[in-house]
Motif scaffolding. Sequence first.
Motif, PDB file in Angstrom:
ATOM      1  N   GLY A   1      -4.514   1.396  -4.923  1.00 38.76           N
ATOM      2  CA  GLY A   1      -4.309   0.678  -3.671  1.00 38.76           C
ATOM      3  C   GLY A   1      -3.203   1.274  -2.826  1.00 38.76           C
ATOM      4  N   ILE A   2      -2.885   2.537  -3.069  1.00 37.48           N
ATOM      5  CA  ILE A   2      -1.801   3.213  -2.348  1.00 37.48           C
ATOM      6  C   ILE A   2      -2.396   4.128  -1.283  1.00 37.48           C
ATOM      7  N   HIS A   3      -1.907   3.962  -0.054  1.00 35.17           N
ATOM      8  CA  HIS A   3      -2.352   4.792   1.061  1.00 35.17           C
ATOM      9  C   HIS A   3      -1.227   5.666   1.607  1.00 35.17           C
TER      10      HIS A   3
ATOM     11  N   HIS B   1       0.817  -1.220   0.000  1.00 35.85           N
ATOM     12  CA  HIS B   1       0.000   0.000   0.000  1.00 35.85           C
ATOM     13  C   HIS B   1       0.858   1.281   0.000  1.00 35.85           C
TER      14      HIS B   1
ATOM     15  N   ALA C   1      -8.775   4.766   1.844  1.00 30.38           N
ATOM     16  CA  ALA C   1      -9.304   4.427   0.527  1.00 30.38           C
ATOM     17  C   ALA C   1     -10.750   4.892   0.414  1.00 30.38           C
TER      18      ALA C   1
END
Length: 177
Positions: free
Chosen positions: A113-115, A80, A166
């Motif tokens: 999907g990157i936080h 992530h 998200a």
Amino acid sequence: MMDIRLAEAQDLPRIVEIYNAAVPSRRSTADTETVTPESRSEWFHRHEPERRPLLVGEDQGDIVAWMSFEDFYGRPAYAHTAELSIYIAPDYQGRLLGKRLLRRAEALAPSLGIHTLVGYVFAHNAPSLRLLRASGYQEWGRLPDVARMDGSDFSLCIMGKRLESAPAPLGQPAGAG
């Protein structure tokens, strides 16, 4: 006005040209020699549009900047988190394009999907540090004098930002759940 789109194979020579323009400054990359499109081909093809894209910024059809997302540390628990790189052609620096690219990266991140975004920035790269700090990035670490170029040592700052969670599933308000 800059348009931002996914990079295509025919863009690689210009991407490399913009990158190579940064090499002599010793401010934006630890490469000490220029690279070739051939040497960057594998790197280019590792960028998956749906997961870790490589994007270009165009001004009237000319590529003037690029931005890439790359895996951070390559272990599943870090999936992530992505490393973000932004390079702008010398003639276009100082026109707030970096800010525009950074905003686009942050807006795009949840769909990838990157936080968490991180950037590795030389401590003497004041423009990049200023941009990141103004955008809410914090210095999460510093590696003192880890790079040696032209007989001088340079420190590397690890800049990071935890993005908003998200997006909520359809029909559910953000923050619910």
